[in-house]
Motif scaffolding. Structure first.
Motif, PDB file in Angstrom:
ATOM      1  N   PHE A 289       0.880  -1.234  -0.071  1.00 49.02           N
ATOM      2  CA  PHE A 289       0.070  -0.167   0.012  1.00 49.02           C
ATOM      3  C   PHE A 289       0.808   1.147   0.134  1.00 49.02           C
ATOM      4  O   PHE A 289       0.588   2.304  -0.671  1.00 49.02           O
ATOM      5  N   GLY A 290       1.940   1.249   0.755  1.00 48.15           N
ATOM      6  CA  GLY A 290       2.878   2.382   0.756  1.00 48.15           C
ATOM      7  C   GLY A 290       3.415   2.630  -0.695  1.00 48.15           C
ATOM      8  O   GLY A 290       3.682   3.714  -1.169  1.00 48.15           O
ATOM      9  N   PHE A 291       3.813   1.453  -1.428  1.00 49.24           N
ATOM     10  CA  PHE A 291       4.223   1.738  -2.927  1.00 49.24           C
ATOM     11  C   PHE A 291       3.270   2.483  -3.834  1.00 49.24           C
ATOM     12  O   PHE A 291       3.457   3.056  -4.570  1.00 49.24           O
ATOM     13  N   ILE A 292       1.975   1.949  -3.738  1.00 48.60           N
ATOM     14  CA  ILE A 292       0.905   2.462  -4.362  1.00 48.60           C
ATOM     15  C   ILE A 292       0.523   3.939  -4.017  1.00 48.60           C
ATOM     16  O   ILE A 292       0.408   4.625  -4.999  1.00 48.60           O
ATOM     17  N   LEU A 293       0.794   4.371  -2.701  1.00 45.63           N
ATOM     18  CA  LEU A 293       0.472   5.676  -2.172  1.00 45.63           C
ATOM     19  C   LEU A 293       1.743   6.499  -2.858  1.00 45.63           C
ATOM     20  O   LEU A 293       1.282   7.542  -3.233  1.00 45.63           O
TER      21      LEU A 293
ATOM     22  N   LEU B 225       1.312   9.829  -5.092  1.00 46.39           N
ATOM     23  CA  LEU B 225       1.794  11.211  -4.641  1.00 46.39           C
ATOM     24  C   LEU B 225       2.877  11.392  -5.505  1.00 46.39           C
ATOM     25  O   LEU B 225       3.010  12.999  -5.589  1.00 46.39           O
ATOM     26  N   ASN B 226       3.478  10.706  -6.213  1.00 40.73           N
ATOM     27  CA  ASN B 226       4.415  11.129  -7.321  1.00 40.73           C
ATOM     28  C   ASN B 226       3.714  11.716  -8.453  1.00 40.73           C
ATOM     29  O   ASN B 226       4.664  12.418  -9.234  1.00 40.73           O
ATOM     30  N   LYS B 227       2.678  11.607  -8.702  1.00 42.66           N
ATOM     31  CA  LYS B 227       1.819  12.390  -9.944  1.00 42.66           C
ATOM     32  C   LYS B 227       1.651  13.743  -9.542  1.00 42.66           C
ATOM     33  O   LYS B 227       1.473  14.339  -8.412  1.00 42.66           O
ATOM     34  N   GLY B 228       1.658  14.586 -10.482  1.00 38.93           N
ATOM     35  CA  GLY B 228       1.314  15.822 -10.445  1.00 38.93           C
ATOM     36  C   GLY B 228      -0.626  16.158 -10.274  1.00 38.93           C
ATOM     37  O   GLY B 228      -1.380  15.842 -11.307  1.00 38.93           O
ATOM     38  N   PHE B 229      -0.939  16.760  -9.262  1.00 38.54           N
ATOM     39  CA  PHE B 229      -2.432  16.932  -9.222  1.00 38.54           C
ATOM     40  C   PHE B 229      -2.537  18.030  -8.111  1.00 38.54           C
ATOM     41  O   PHE B 229      -1.584  18.381  -7.463  1.00 38.54           O
TER      42      PHE B 229
ATOM     43  N   VAL C 200      -1.207  15.403   4.827  1.00 43.62           N
ATOM     44  CA  VAL C 200      -2.073  14.669   5.635  1.00 43.62           C
ATOM     45  C   VAL C 200      -1.806  13.037   5.578  1.00 43.62           C
ATOM     46  O   VAL C 200      -2.104  12.527   6.867  1.00 43.62           O
ATOM     47  N   SER C 201      -1.067  12.455   4.726  1.00 41.23           N
ATOM     48  CA  SER C 201      -0.989  11.218   4.422  1.00 41.23           C
ATOM     49  C   SER C 201       0.072  10.755   5.516  1.00 41.23           C
ATOM     50  O   SER C 201       0.329   9.480   6.099  1.00 41.23           O
ATOM     51  N   LEU C 202       0.864  11.810   6.255  1.00 36.84           N
ATOM     52  CA  LEU C 202       1.913  11.398   7.080  1.00 36.84           C
ATOM     53  C   LEU C 202       1.156  11.171   8.531  1.00 36.84           C
ATOM     54  O   LEU C 202       2.035  10.663   9.649  1.00 36.84           O
TER      55      LEU C 202
ATOM     56  N   PHE D  94       6.692   4.126   4.283  1.00 37.73           N
ATOM     57  CA  PHE D  94       7.089   3.384   3.037  1.00 37.73           C
ATOM     58  C   PHE D  94       6.638   4.420   1.977  1.00 37.73           C
ATOM     59  O   PHE D  94       7.458   4.507   0.962  1.00 37.73           O
ATOM     60  N   ALA D  95       5.670   4.910   1.932  1.00 36.01           N
ATOM     61  CA  ALA D  95       5.194   5.960   1.046  1.00 36.01           C
ATOM     62  C   ALA D  95       6.039   6.864   0.728  1.00 36.01           C
ATOM     63  O   ALA D  95       6.737   7.523  -0.225  1.00 36.01           O
ATOM     64  N   LEU D  96       6.586   7.649   2.028  1.00 36.08           N
ATOM     65  CA  LEU D  96       7.536   8.688   2.080  1.00 36.08           C
ATOM     66  C   LEU D  96       8.811   8.277   1.551  1.00 36.08           C
ATOM     67  O   LEU D  96       9.518   9.155   0.575  1.00 36.08           O
TER      68      LEU D  96
END
Length: 292
Positions: free
Chosen positions: A86-90, A94-98, A107-109, A173-175
């Motif tokens: 799930f961290g890899f997916i997140l 988050l690496n995409k521009g939006f 907030v995800s932290l 993991f996401a960070l």
């Protein structure tokens, strides 16, 4: 020929840090090794003394130790495994521009920066069989007809605490993986698009190979941290019911809390040894990949 004078300033500057490490890491570790060879129960201070390998023999014959070790394996494998997925997916999202990406990243932290004690208390309330939010939601959508005591029955307590540690560790993991993803050159993906590569081909031939060292280090750190985690489980269940959620680190804490420091030191050293068995091959594999 004049001898060059040794500059002692670098050594003086690192001396405070070295002394702190000795005081808070090395000395307690050596003390734990010493206590593991002693009958060190503070409830019976007159019996404190050297007993050789007796503690180790008793631990290896302790059925509760082996049961706790098995739960620790489940705790780490499922906890860290799903944290990574799930961290890899997140991280990829988050690496995409939006619009508002910075706010979403902040907030995800929240689960990661929340103290483990608070997480344990919060999720204990969520799982509560009488007034928990989860039971209320499940009954409203008709998935259950009566409240489920998630933390009070052996069949559901371990999956419940594993779900909690997954929620806590996803942002880490996401960070870390996001930092690795941002270092992957965009030209690689552009060239892959020109060659007609699919999303899975770009994932397994560009993304994962480019951040494999980050994956190695991050996963190893989480394995060590989750295996040593006490606060979440202890504040949710205390290791119960009937030891059904007691991992090895919680067992160590409970024994130390009962003032049996010799026995708890022995188990903590065995846990350290087991983590070294995981860490050393892991690090060797990482360094071998770097040399290649």
């Amino acid at each position: 020929m004049q001898r060059k004078k040794m500059n002692i300033w670098p050594y003086l500057l690192i001396t405070p840090a070295v002394l702190i490490i000795i005081a808070v890491v090395l000395f307690p570790a050596l003390n734990a090794v010493l206590m593991s060879f002693q009958s060190y129960d503070l409830r019976r201070p007159s019996d404190i003394g050297f007993v050789g390998l007796t503690n180790y023999i008793d631990v290896l014959q302790d059925k509760l130790f082996w049961a706790s070790l098995w739960r620790t394996i489940l705790w780490v494998v499922f906890g860290v495994g799903f944290q990574f997925v799930f961290g890899f997916i997140l991280a990829n999202l988050l690496n995409k521009g939006f619009h508002g990406r910075g706010v979403v990243r902040a907030v995800s932290l929240i689960p990661w920066v929340t103290p483990g004690v608070l997480i344990g208390l919060m999720w204990r309330w969520i799982y509560d069989g009488s007034y928990g939010v989860l039971n209320d939601l499940l009954m409203k959508v008709a998935l259950i007809s009566a409240p489920v005591p998630f933390l009070a029955q052996e069949s559901t307590v371990m999956p419940s605490v594993i779900l909690t540690i997954i929620w806590q560790g996803i942002p880490f993991f996401a960070l870390m993986l996001l930092a690795g993803l941002q270092g992957v050159p965009g030209e690689l993906y552009e060239a892959a698009d020109i060659d007609g590569a699919t999303g899975f081909q770009k994932l397994f031939r560009i993304t994962i190979p480019a951040i494999k060292n980050t994956i190695f280090v991050t996963t190893l750190l989480r394995i060590i941290w989750v295996a040593n985690s006490v606060d979440v489980i202890f504040n949710m269940t205390g290791g119960g019911p009937a030891y059904a959620s007691q991992t090895l680190s919680v067992y160590v804490f409970n024994k130390a809390n009962a003032l049996n420091l010799g026995y708890s030191s022995t188990m903590s050293l065995l846990l350290t040894f087991l983590l070294l068995l995981v860490a050393i091959p892991y690090l060797k594999s990482m360094f071998a990949n770097q040399e290649a």
